[in-house]
Design a protein around this motif. Structure first.
Motif, short mmCIF file in Angstrom:
data_model
loop_
_atom_site.label_atom_id
_atom_site.label_comp_id
_atom_site.label_asym_id
_atom_site.label_seq_id
_atom_site.Cartn_x
_atom_site.Cartn_y
_atom_site.Cartn_z
N PRO A 1 6.10 -6.86 -9.70
CA PRO A 1 4.71 -7.24 -9.45
C PRO A 1 3.88 -6.15 -8.79
CG PRO A 1 6.09 -8.15 -7.74
CD PRO A 1 7.02 -7.45 -8.70
N ALA A 2 4.49 -5.00 -8.49
CA ALA A 2 3.76 -3.90 -7.84
C ALA A 2 2.82 -3.22 -8.84
CB ALA A 2 4.75 -2.89 -7.25
N SER A 3 2.01 -2.28 -8.33
CA SER A 3 1.05 -1.56 -9.17
C SER A 3 1.48 -0.10 -9.33
CB SER A 3 -0.35 -1.60 -8.53
OG SER A 3 -0.82 -2.93 -8.43
N LEU A 4 1.06 0.50 -10.44
CA LEU A 4 1.37 1.89 -10.74
C LEU A 4 0.09 2.65 -11.06
CD1 LEU A 4 3.44 4.18 -11.44
CD2 LEU A 4 3.39 3.30 -13.79
N ARG B 1 -4.10 -3.79 -21.27
CA ARG B 1 -3.02 -3.48 -20.33
C ARG B 1 -2.44 -4.78 -19.81
NH1 ARG B 1 -6.08 0.40 -16.38
NH2 ARG B 1 -7.88 -0.30 -17.54
N HIS B 2 -1.15 -4.95 -20.03
CA HIS B 2 -0.49 -6.19 -19.63
C HIS B 2 0.30 -6.03 -18.34
CE1 HIS B 2 -1.75 -7.57 -23.52
NE2 HIS B 2 -1.04 -6.65 -24.13
N ARG B 3 0.32 -4.82 -17.80
CA ARG B 3 0.98 -4.59 -16.52
C ARG B 3 -0.04 -4.08 -15.52
NH1 ARG B 3 7.08 -2.45 -17.46
NH2 ARG B 3 7.41 -3.21 -19.57
N HIS B 4 0.38 -3.99 -14.27
CA HIS B 4 -0.52 -3.54 -13.20
C HIS B 4 -0.55 -2.02 -13.18
CE1 HIS B 4 -0.29 -7.72 -12.21
NE2 HIS B 4 0.97 -7.65 -11.83
N GLY C 1 -7.90 -4.87 -3.32
CA GLY C 1 -7.76 -6.14 -4.01
C GLY C 1 -8.05 -6.15 -5.49
N GLU C 2 -8.52 -5.03 -6.08
CA GLU C 2 -8.78 -5.01 -7.52
C GLU C 2 -7.45 -4.92 -8.27
OE1 GLU C 2 -12.00 -2.67 -9.30
OE2 GLU C 2 -12.51 -2.00 -7.27
N PRO C 3 -7.26 -5.74 -9.30
CA PRO C 3 -6.05 -5.59 -10.13
C PRO C 3 -6.07 -4.26 -10.86
CG PRO C 3 -7.12 -7.73 -10.49
CD PRO C 3 -8.08 -6.88 -9.71
N ALA C 4 -4.96 -3.55 -10.83
CA ALA C 4 -4.92 -2.22 -11.44
C ALA C 4 -5.30 -2.24 -12.91
CB ALA C 4 -3.51 -1.62 -11.27
N GLU C 5 -4.87 -3.30 -13.62
CA GLU C 5 -5.11 -3.35 -15.06
C GLU C 5 -6.58 -3.54 -15.42
OE1 GLU C 5 -3.59 -7.49 -13.80
OE2 GLU C 5 -3.33 -5.38 -13.24
N THR C 6 -7.42 -3.88 -14.44
CA THR C 6 -8.86 -4.03 -14.72
C THR C 6 -9.65 -2.77 -14.38
OG1 THR C 6 -9.42 -4.87 -12.50
CG2 THR C 6 -8.66 -6.48 -14.14
#
Length: 331
Positions: free
Chosen positions: A117-120, A140-143, A289-294
């Motif tokens: 669930p982490a971000s890259l 993008r389906h991952r973070h 707080g922004e999702p990486a995929e957005t």
């Protein structure tokens, strides 16, 4: 390689020689989320990418004082991941607040299967779609987000080389097998449409010991100029390539401004000076707080034509019209 994690608090102070903190990872009571920069050096103080990111992050860390800044050392290639490195990646990635910073496509590919669930946040010169970091559709389906420096300037560089030296009949393209396999045929086809009377000849080198054969071919009178695309051999053997090209007294087009500053004749390059600031900005947005995929992937916005004024070409001269367009002329 045995993994070692080095952590520095990113709250108003950056320690360029962070202490080992593997024991912190093993502490079940650890609650502070981590920003982990992936690298292959023994410690952050030995890794220029870590140092540059940390400097950029220091200017922004007040906006995200909740996170530790970390350096996670391990093998760059996924197939070489050892159990310790993989364990620490998994342990960090189990926290959805963790953020991994991968300065190369290889490190990003290594981290991706263990991301959880982490971000890259990545930076790469390679095609992020081809390396599985982004979907072909753009979805993008991952973070995941990052900085794409995927270089698509080879045809323009060759066109500039022809404008600078219009009498060239053949150009030797010096690259490794990886770059050649992905790009040479397509480049050759596109170039032939623009310059049907000029030949591109691939001169392959994958390691330093291959260069003697390359330069024997490059010395042939049939090769009028050389082109060095942004491949691994151009990066790791830069000094040798520049020195041996200067000795040939033939025109050459390179791919980075730095090569011209260090002795090469000319280059057309992406301005990559923004990369570590962009990585830090992306991390800050995720931290807030922004999702990486957005978050949109960053790309270069500025390009630089660099020319060295003093360069012995045995009497040949760069066309004045090309010199007049240079963004940087090195004395």
């Amino acid at each position: 390689m045995s993994a070692a994690l080095f952590i520095a608090l990113a709250v108003g102070l950056f320690d360029p020689c962070p202490a080992s903190a593997t024991e912190v990872l093993n502490n079940d009571e650890r609650t502070t989320p981590t920003i982990a920069i992936l690298g292959s050096a023994a410690a952050g103080k030995e890794d220029p990418s870590y140092q540059r990111f940390a400097k950029a992050w220091l200017a922004r860390s007040s906006g995200c004082s909740s996170h530790h800044l970390a350096y996670l050392s391990g093998p760059e290639i996924q197939a070489q991941l050892d159990a310790d490195f993989s364990r620490q990646l998994r342990q960090l990635s189990s926290d959805p607040r963790s953020i991994f910073v991968a300065p190369t496509a290889a490190f990003a590919e290594s981290a991706l299967p263990l991301l959880g669930p982490a971000s890259l946040v990545f930076a790469t010169y390679a095609d992020p779609v081809a390396h599985g970091l982004l979907e072909p559709s753009g979805a993008r389906h991952r973070h995941v987000t990052g900085v794409s420096l995927n270089d698509q300037l080879s045809l323009l560089r060759l066109t500039l080389l022809m404008e600078a030296f219009p009498r060239i009949k053949a150009i030797g393209v010096v690259a490794d097998d990886s770059w050649a396999g992905e790009q040479f045929k397509e480049l050759e086809t596109a170039f032939r449409k623009q310059h049907p009377k000029v030949r591109l000849e691939l001169l392959t080198a994958n390691k330093a010991s291959d260069l003697d054969a390359v330069f024997r071919k490059a010395a042939s009178p049939s090769i009028g100029a050389l082109y060095y695309p942004p491949s691994a051999i151009a990066y790791f053997e830069e000094a040798t390539l520049i020195a041996r090209t200067v000795a040939l007294r033939k025109p050459a087009m390179h791919s980075t401004q730095g090569e011209v500053q260090r002795g090469a004749l000319m280059a057309y390059s992406q301005d990559t000076s923004f990369v570590f600031d962009a990585l830090a900005d992306l991390v800050l947005r995720i931290c807030r707080g922004e999702p990486a995929e957005t978050i949109p992937v960053e790309r270069p916005r500025r390009f630089v034509l660099s020319i060295r004024a003093q360069y012995d070409l045995g009497g040949a001269k760069i066309a004045p019209a090309v010199v007049s367009r240079a963004d940087l002329v090195v004395p």
